[in-house]
Structures are given as C-alpha cells and as structure tokens.
Design a protein around this motif. Structure first.
Motif, short mmCIF file in Angstrom:
data_model
loop_
_atom_site.label_atom_id
_atom_site.label_comp_id
_atom_site.label_asym_id
_atom_site.label_seq_id
_atom_site.Cartn_x
_atom_site.Cartn_y
_atom_site.Cartn_z
N TRP A 277 0.83 -1.20 0.00
CA TRP A 277 0.00 0.00 0.00
C TRP A 277 0.86 1.26 0.00
CZ3 TRP A 277 -4.43 -1.27 -1.64
CH2 TRP A 277 -5.01 -2.50 -1.29
N GLU A 278 2.03 1.19 0.64
CA GLU A 278 2.93 2.34 0.62
C GLU A 278 3.53 2.51 -0.77
OE1 GLU A 278 5.80 2.31 3.75
OE2 GLU A 278 4.28 2.72 5.30
N ARG A 279 3.86 1.39 -1.43
CA ARG A 279 4.38 1.50 -2.80
C ARG A 279 3.32 2.09 -3.72
NH1 ARG A 279 5.87 -3.73 -1.57
NH2 ARG A 279 4.67 -4.73 -3.23
N ALA A 280 2.07 1.64 -3.53
CA ALA A 280 0.97 2.18 -4.36
C ALA A 280 0.78 3.67 -4.09
CB ALA A 280 -0.31 1.40 -4.07
N SER A 281 0.87 4.08 -2.83
CA SER A 281 0.72 5.50 -2.49
C SER A 281 1.85 6.33 -3.09
CB SER A 281 0.71 5.68 -0.97
OG SER A 281 -0.47 5.16 -0.41
N GLY A 282 3.06 5.78 -3.07
CA GLY A 282 4.19 6.48 -3.68
C GLY A 282 3.98 6.69 -5.16
N ALA A 283 3.46 5.66 -5.84
CA ALA A 283 3.19 5.78 -7.28
C ALA A 283 2.10 6.81 -7.53
CB ALA A 283 2.78 4.41 -7.83
N TRP A 284 1.06 6.80 -6.70
CA TRP A 284 -0.02 7.78 -6.84
C TRP A 284 0.51 9.21 -6.74
CZ3 TRP A 284 -2.01 11.07 -2.89
CH2 TRP A 284 -3.15 11.80 -3.27
N LEU A 285 1.36 9.45 -5.76
CA LEU A 285 1.91 10.79 -5.57
C LEU A 285 2.80 11.19 -6.75
CD1 LEU A 285 2.79 10.48 -1.79
CD2 LEU A 285 1.22 12.17 -2.76
#
Length: 483
Positions: A277-285
């Motif tokens: 979920w942190e990797r996904a959030s990083g990609a989103w940002l």
C-alpha cells in the motif's frame, strides 16, 4: 440546421415510434436512445410510460424525465413518490432532484420524514446534491439524526459540497459531534475541510488522535485547505504515521506547496517500501504531481507482483506525459514479465504522442497473446487512430472473443462511417456479448436495425444494471465538472 442535427431528429422519430411497441425491451431501448440523444422533447411522449406494466420500462421512463429535465412531468413524478414499490419511489426522488426546481426540492423534502425505506431516504438526500439552490435546511438537519448509516454518510458528503454556506457547516458540525460510526465521521471530516475555515483547525487536530487511519488521513487532507504556515508543524510528524494514506496526504500537502526537494526522500522511501500500500501510495503521488525524476523507479514497479501497485504505477506513468516516459515503457515492454505487460500497454496509451502510434501498431501486429493483443487494440482506439482500420478490421473475425470485442469497439467508435455493415455482420457472432456490443454501437450510430437483435438478448439483470448506472454516472459527471 446542421446535418448531424437532422440525423439526430430522424433517429429521434424512430425512437418515438418504438416507445409504442408491444415489446417492452424495445420500449426500454427507445427510452435509452432518447435519453442519449439529449434532444428536447415534449414530456407527453414519456409520461405515459411512467405507469408502464414493465417495471424496467417504468424506471427508465422515470429517469429519462429527470435526465432530460422534463419539468412538465413533475405532477406524475410526484405521484410516484407514494408508489408501493421502493425502487419506484427512489427513482422518482432522484428524477425530481434532476429537475432542479424549488417545487421538486420542497416535494421530496416533505416525503423524507414519512418515508420508511432507508434506501429511498438516502436517495432523497442524494437528490439534494442537485438542488443546492433550493436548500431544505430542516430536512437536512433531520437527516443528521437519521438512524440509517447510508443516509448520514451521503448527508456528510452533500453538506461538504454546500460549502461555504454557514447553515450547511452548522448541520455538519452537529452531525460530527454526535456521530459514532467511523465511516460517517471520516466523510464528515473531509466535508468540513471544504469550508477552509482556520477556526475548524481544532476539530482536525482532535481527529489526528483517532485510532482509525481513515479518520487521520481525512483530517490531514482537510487541513490541506488551510494555509500551509498554519499547519506545517502540525502535520510534519505524521510522515511517520503507520498508515500509508496519512503519510501520502502529508507528502501531498508539501508537494502542493512546492517542497519537492524536501519530500523526494520520503517519496523514494514509499516506492521502496515492503508494504504494497505504501508502494501504491508512492506511485499515486509521483503521478499526481508529475515527479519526472521518478520515471525509472516507476518503470521498475510495473513488474510488481502486487496488482494494486502495478495498476497504480501504470496510471502514474500515464500522468508523466513526456518522450522519455514512452521510450522507457517501450524498453520495459521488451524485457518485462508477463504480469507487467498489460499495465505497460495501458501506460503507453496514456503517454503516447502521435509520432509514437506507429510503434504501438507495430507491437499489435507482432503480438500473439490474445489478452495483450486486445489491450493494444483498445489503446489504438483510445488514441483515435483511424488509420489502423485495415489492420484492426480483420481481427473482428479472430477466434478469441476478447480480440473480437476490442476490434468491434474500434470499428464502432473510431471508424463508424465505414463500419455499419461490419457491425451488422457482428450481430450474428457466436458470442452474446459481441452481439450485444455490436447492437449497442449500431444504435448509438443511429442504425436501428440492431434494435430487435438487442431486444432479444437483453435480460432483466442487464436492464437493472443499465437503470442503476444512471445514479452513478450522473453523480460522477457532476463531481467531475467541479474538479
């Protein structure tokens, strides 16, 4: 009158004839077609169908009245608010909301307290989202005390959309102070942020102590509407929060205020995290703020074994519209694992410029995997590359249904002027989904030869889905118009 308008009116005449057909499926499709044309018509053409014997025709007629803003249908729609059928009452309330007049607002407000069905009360609250010029404060206040979770949840969203009205703020604060459900509370906090009032800072700070991550994340997002100087020191420690959303929202606020260099280590930390979920959030940002320096890190993440990460990364790369992005994707496609390829193709569609399209067509012709081949066709469709007609057209006969679906979609949407007979042939396809797609595309193009074919394969679940989608699509359109 322009030629396209003349064609539309000819099509409208055919739909109006079909409204009187004994086959309920044809009446349903005719209503759908009339709605899609968005041509002003006399309410008397639709009103008789508000009492149709077929429930799906009735529901579609109700929604068509609202979608076309047929205010002369008001008296009949008002009567339907007292139908013994819950769905009929709900659709009538929604349609009255779309009429956008004070009489509609007053009418659904009067029925709210008497309504026994939570679903209908929730729909009434949603309808107030289209009636903001005619607020019914007493009813909205009652909604804040409603026993149903869905009613309070939608009310929290609607009140936020009514910012900066003080009455809406007062009701929202009253709701927050008595709310025990975390989902409603989180939504209300987010709504509170839309008022952008520094005096509300205390509510947000208090919410940051909540054990529910969603509430903390929404509190941070809400604080982002206040001045950066006021909140900087408050939110900075939450870069170490256990929730990926909380961290991402903090980083988002710093990026909005042009602190890219300061947040770059935090972004890279998210992208390299062991937590999906942190990797996904990083990609989103990285995508939302178009952080070009992270292209290579994102390309690597396309091969992530977690679907949510790969999909979000594909979206992020699609936001980084630069020649470097497309060339990086081409290179990644040549060496990527099977899991990543579909996401790389979708990113190509988002990042390609006109000069890149031949490279995508080349990959399409070379590809043997049916899933990937279909994805390439969809990309070429999204790029509206009509020159690919000669390449895509034969693929409508491919043994794989996914390829046939994508090919017919291209023909109907990108080259409709020369695909009418090809779509007509598709009405005899062995797969019912392909036949339905061809029929839909023909009807949208005004070729009503497909009406009877589609009417024979249109089942009740399909009609229910089409009717229910009106709510979602309308709400999404309204929200999108504000972004």
């Amino acid at each position: 009158m322009e030629k396209t308008d003349e064609i539309k009116f000819r099509i409208l005449k055919q739909f109006l004839i079909a409204l009187k057909d004994p086959n309920p499926n044809l009446r349903f499709l005719a209503l759908e077609g009339i709605h899609s044309l968005s041509i002003p018509i006399d309410a008397s053409e639709i009103v008789p169908l508000l009492n149709d014997n077929d429930r799906f025709v009735k529901w579609k007629a109700i929604l068509t009245c609202g979608g076309l803003h047929l205010k002369k249908a008001f008296p009949e729609l008002k009567k339907l608010l007292f139908s013994p059928d819950m769905n009929t009452r709900a659709f009538a309330a929604l349609s009255l909301g779309h009429l956008s007049c004070e009489e509609s607002a007053r009418t659904i407000s009067e029925t709210f307290e008497k309504e026994s069905s939570p679903k209908v009360r929730q729909t009434i609250i949603r309808s107030f989202g289209y009636l903001k010029e005619f607020p019914q404060w007493e009813t909205l206040s009652k909604g804040a005390k409603d026993n149903d979770l869905g009613v309070r949840l939608d009310l929290s969203r609607i009140l936020g959309e009514m910012a900066p009205d003080q009455n809406a703020l007062d009701i929202l604060l009253n709701l927050l102070e008595q709310e025990s459900n975390n989902h409603v509370f989180a939504t209300a906090i987010l709504g509170l942020g839309r008022f952008s009032k520094p005096i509300l800072l205390g509510y947000f700070q208090h919410s940051l102590q909540h054990q529910e991550p969603r509430i903390r994340a929404n509190a941070i997002e809400a604080m982002g509407t206040l001045s950066f100087e006021l909140i900087e020191k408050i939110i900075f420690p939450y870069l170490k929060d256990s929730s990926n959303r909380v961290k991402a929202n903090v980083i988002s606020i710093f990026l909005k205020n042009n602190f890219h260099d300061r947040m770059m280590p935090e972004l890279k930390k998210l992208l390299a995290s062991e937590n999906r979920w942190e990797r996904a959030s990083g990609a989103w940002l990285a995508g939302k703020f178009r952080v070009m320096e992270l292209i290579q890190e994102l390309v690597k993440l396309l091969g992530d074994t977690e679907g949510v990460v790969a999909e979000r990364t594909a979206w992020a790369l699609g936001c980084l519209k630069s020649p470097d992005t497309f060339s990086a994707l081409l290179s990644a496609f040549k060496h990527g694992n099977q899991w990543a390829l579909i996401h790389i193709i979708r990113s190509m569609g988002e990042t390609a410029s006109p000069e890149n399209i031949p490279a995508i067509v080349f990959l399409l012709e070379k590809e043997r995997n049916p899933l990937l081949k279909a994805a390439f066709i969809e990309v070429i469709s999204s790029l509206k590359y009509s020159k690919a007609f000669d390449i895509v057209c034969p693929m409508r006969l491919d043994p794989d249904v996914r390829i046939r679906m994508s090919a017919y979609n291209f023909l109907g949407n990108i080259t409709p002027e020369k695909s009418g007979e090809l779509l007509f042939e598709g009405l005899n396809d062995s797969n019912v989904k392909v036949r339905a797609l061809c029929a839909d595309l023909m009807i949208k193009a005004g070729d009503l030869r497909a009406m009877k074919t589609l009417s024979t394969i249109l089942k009740d679940p399909d009609k229910l889905q089409r009717v229910q989608s009106f709510m979602t699509l309308k709400e999404l359109a309204v929200r999108a118009s504000k972004e």
